[in-house]
Design a protein around this motif. Structure first.
Motif, PDB file in Angstrom:
ATOM      1  N   GLN A   1      -3.564 -12.897   4.172  1.00 27.08           N
ATOM      2  CA  GLN A   1      -4.164 -11.560   4.138  1.00 27.08           C
ATOM      3  C   GLN A   1      -4.307 -10.999   5.546  1.00 27.08           C
ATOM      4  O   GLN A   1      -4.008  -9.833   5.789  1.00 27.08           O
ATOM      5  CB  GLN A   1      -5.525 -11.603   3.433  1.00 27.08           C
ATOM      6  CG  GLN A   1      -5.397 -11.790   1.944  1.00 27.08           C
ATOM      7  CD  GLN A   1      -6.724 -12.028   1.246  1.00 27.08           C
ATOM      8  OE1 GLN A   1      -7.664 -12.564   1.820  1.00 27.08           O
ATOM      9  NE2 GLN A   1      -6.794 -11.640  -0.007  1.00 27.08           N
ATOM     10  N   GLU A   2      -4.730 -11.834   6.461  1.00 26.06           N
ATOM     11  CA  GLU A   2      -4.890 -11.415   7.856  1.00 26.06           C
ATOM     12  C   GLU A   2      -3.539 -11.044   8.478  1.00 26.06           C
ATOM     13  O   GLU A   2      -3.404 -10.036   9.161  1.00 26.06           O
ATOM     14  CB  GLU A   2      -5.547 -12.552   8.644  1.00 26.06           C
ATOM     15  CG  GLU A   2      -5.873 -12.220  10.073  1.00 26.06           C
ATOM     16  CD  GLU A   2      -6.523 -13.403  10.776  1.00 26.06           C
ATOM     17  OE1 GLU A   2      -6.152 -13.650  11.938  1.00 26.06           O
ATOM     18  OE2 GLU A   2      -7.377 -14.069  10.173  1.00 26.06           O
TER      19      GLU A   2
ATOM     20  N   LYS B   1      -1.940  -7.681   6.598  1.00 28.67           N
ATOM     21  CA  LYS B   1      -2.700  -6.436   6.609  1.00 28.67           C
ATOM     22  C   LYS B   1      -2.095  -5.362   7.522  1.00 28.67           C
ATOM     23  O   LYS B   1      -1.978  -4.202   7.121  1.00 28.67           O
ATOM     24  CB  LYS B   1      -4.158  -6.698   6.985  1.00 28.67           C
ATOM     25  CG  LYS B   1      -5.040  -5.502   6.801  1.00 28.67           C
ATOM     26  CD  LYS B   1      -6.488  -5.842   7.056  1.00 28.67           C
ATOM     27  CE  LYS B   1      -7.354  -4.628   6.769  1.00 28.67           C
ATOM     28  NZ  LYS B   1      -8.770  -4.921   6.900  1.00 28.67           N
TER      29      LYS B   1
ATOM     30  N   ASP C   1       0.844  -1.180   0.000  1.00 32.23           N
ATOM     31  CA  ASP C   1       0.000   0.000   0.000  1.00 32.23           C
ATOM     32  C   ASP C   1       0.888   1.242   0.000  1.00 32.23           C
ATOM     33  O   ASP C   1       1.800   1.373   0.825  1.00 32.23           O
ATOM     34  CB  ASP C   1      -0.878  -0.040   1.255  1.00 32.23           C
ATOM     35  CG  ASP C   1      -1.872   1.089   1.330  1.00 32.23           C
ATOM     36  OD1 ASP C   1      -1.862   1.966   0.440  1.00 32.23           O
ATOM     37  OD2 ASP C   1      -2.674   1.090   2.275  1.00 32.23           O
TER      38      ASP C   1
ATOM     39  N   ARG D   1      -0.702  -6.221   0.741  1.00 30.03           N
ATOM     40  CA  ARG D   1      -1.936  -6.840   0.269  1.00 30.03           C
ATOM     41  C   ARG D   1      -1.572  -8.119  -0.485  1.00 30.03           C
ATOM     42  O   ARG D   1      -0.907  -8.070  -1.518  1.00 30.03           O
ATOM     43  CB  ARG D   1      -2.699  -5.881  -0.640  1.00 30.03           C
ATOM     44  CG  ARG D   1      -4.073  -6.379  -1.058  1.00 30.03           C
ATOM     45  CD  ARG D   1      -4.844  -5.290  -1.783  1.00 30.03           C
ATOM     46  NE  ARG D   1      -4.308  -5.028  -3.098  1.00 30.03           N
ATOM     47  CZ  ARG D   1      -4.815  -5.532  -4.232  1.00 30.03           C
ATOM     48  NH1 ARG D   1      -5.881  -6.291  -4.198  1.00 30.03           N
ATOM     49  NH2 ARG D   1      -4.260  -5.238  -5.383  1.00 30.03           N
TER      50      ARG D   1
END
Length: 174
Positions: free
Chosen positions: A146-147, A150, A90, A155
């Motif tokens: 993903q968990e 994060k 991100d 991602r």
């Protein structure tokens, strides 16, 4: 022009060239001053910076890495797992990721968690069920990844189980 003037102009030119930085499309520029990470980032484009600042490039594009692990099934059969993971970072949290982990975040964060999550998921299935459950395995590993990623601003887009290879003794017994 005299030699002194030429040297002065050359010195000024060298200093001025250190005041500019370019960030390519698909990257975020992390600005550091004497090694300290600043509280802002640079978007793609041409930027003026202080001569005492450096710009570290963080790739925001989707990236793919292959993995090769050994895991055990619930009936304690060893299986070599080959696959790949697609991910990106991100832009808004790239600075924090660089500050806390650095540019080697794949080796520090993603790879160890891939190994851990793959082993955890595979241990729930018998060797017979592993082959027939590739899509389910990929989905379960993806959800865990993903968990886990994060909080770091990473991602995880997809996980693919591409090949499962059992020991020769197990393959011959089947």
């Amino acid at each position: 022009l005299r030699p002194r003037q030429i040297l002065s102009l050359a010195g000024i030119a060298i200093i001025l060239t250190g005041c500019f930085s370019t960030v390519p499309t698909g990257y975020t520029g992390i600005v550091t001053t004497f090694g300290k990470v600043e509280n802002f980032t640079l978007e793609a484009g041409f930027h003026m910076i202080s001569p005492v600042q450096d710009v570290i490039l963080m790739d925001n594009r989707e990236q793919k890495k292959s993995f090769n692990f050994s895991a055990f099934s619930s009936d304690i059969q060893q299986v070599d797992v080959m696959g790949s993971v697609n991910y990106n970072i991100d832009k808004s949290t790239a600075m924090v990721l660089y500050k806390e982990v650095g540019t080697g975040y794949f080796d520090v964060l993603i790879s160890p968690r891939m190994l851990e999550n793959t082993k955890a998921v595979f241990s729930r299935y018998s060797a017979e069920n592993l082959v027939a459950s590739r899509d389910v395995l990929s989905t379960q590993i993806l959800e865990k990844m993903q968990e886990d990623m994060k909080p770091y601003g990473i991602r995880v887009i997809s996980v693919a189980i591409e090949d499962l290879d059992f020991t020769d003794s197990f393959t011959n017994a089947v």
